[in-house]
Design a protein around this motif. Structure first.
Motif, mmCIF file in Angstrom:
data_model
loop_
_atom_site.group_PDB
_atom_site.id
_atom_site.type_symbol
_atom_site.label_atom_id
_atom_site.label_comp_id
_atom_site.label_asym_id
_atom_site.label_seq_id
_atom_site.Cartn_x
_atom_site.Cartn_y
_atom_site.Cartn_z
ATOM 1 N N THR A 162 0.848 -1.195 0.000
ATOM 2 C CA THR A 162 0.000 0.000 0.000
ATOM 3 C C THR A 162 0.882 1.244 0.000
ATOM 4 N N ALA A 182 1.304 7.921 0.525
ATOM 5 C CA ALA A 182 1.679 8.984 -0.409
ATOM 6 C C ALA A 182 2.602 10.043 0.197
ATOM 7 N N SER A 197 -4.507 9.135 -7.101
ATOM 8 C CA SER A 197 -5.429 8.013 -6.910
ATOM 9 C C SER A 197 -5.941 7.555 -8.276
ATOM 10 N N ASP A 242 -8.794 7.531 -9.404
ATOM 11 C CA ASP A 242 -9.816 8.417 -9.977
ATOM 12 C C ASP A 242 -9.273 9.817 -10.295
ATOM 13 N N LEU A 252 -2.884 12.810 -4.360
ATOM 14 C CA LEU A 252 -2.758 12.464 -2.950
ATOM 15 C C LEU A 252 -1.564 13.158 -2.304
ATOM 16 N N THR A 303 1.397 2.604 -12.686
ATOM 17 C CA THR A 303 0.358 2.175 -11.765
ATOM 18 C C THR A 303 1.010 1.292 -10.719
ATOM 19 N N THR A 307 -2.812 3.019 -7.101
ATOM 20 C CA THR A 307 -2.486 4.440 -7.246
ATOM 21 C C THR A 307 -1.450 4.587 -8.367
#
Length: 155
Positions: free
Chosen positions: A64, A67, A87, A89, A93, A138, A143
């Motif tokens: 994970t 950021a 992110s 979308d 971040l 990616t 992210t």
């Protein structure tokens, strides 16, 4: 008095010498232009590879993405370069320049990274106003990490 054949011979030699010098100068100019193009292209490839290696290292740190921590580490590891963590979308971040940035979902390198895993673009930055080389990846958690450097550093 000189005869016409002697004058004509000198005139021909001068014209021939001038033509040879012009051809040599033109060959030097073309050779230098090709060399500069090849050198810049090689430097661009090296910069692209460097940005991608940095992104791979950032992604390999954990499953994970934290950021802010990642951006801080990147700033220490690669001064003069920029990392933006985005992110899936398009929401920024974190950014190593500390900029408050809007939606990045339409940036070409981000779109390409989301569809193909990696992306690249060369364009003028909306934030800095400089022409930048962007590499995006990616990350494992979905992210997108986007590393950038100004092309002026290659020039």
């Amino acid at each position: 008095m000189e005869d016409t054949a002697t004058v004509s011979g000198r005139h021909f030699r001068r014209r021939l010498t001038a033509a040879v010098l012009l051809i040599a100068a033109l060959a030097l100019v073309i050779s230098n232009a090709v060399s500069l193009y090849m050198y810049r292209d090689r430097e661009l490839d090296a910069a692209r590879q460097n940005l991608n290696e940095l992104l791979n290292l950032m992604d390999a740190q954990s499953y994970t993405t934290d950021a802010p921590e990642l951006v801080e580490q990147f700033a220490l590891a690669a001064p003069g370069k920029r990392l933006t963590v985005i992110s899936a979308d398009g929401v920024v971040l974190a950014d190593s320049l500390g900029e408050e940035l809007g939606d990045h979902s339409g940036r070409p390198e981000v779109v390409q990274a989301l569809t193909e895993g990696v992306g690249e673009a060369r364009r003028r930055s909306d934030t800095t106003g400089l022409t930048m080389l962007y590499a995006a990846k990616t990350f494992t958690d979905g992210t997108v990490g986007r590393a950038a450097m100004p092309l002026s550093s290659l020039n």
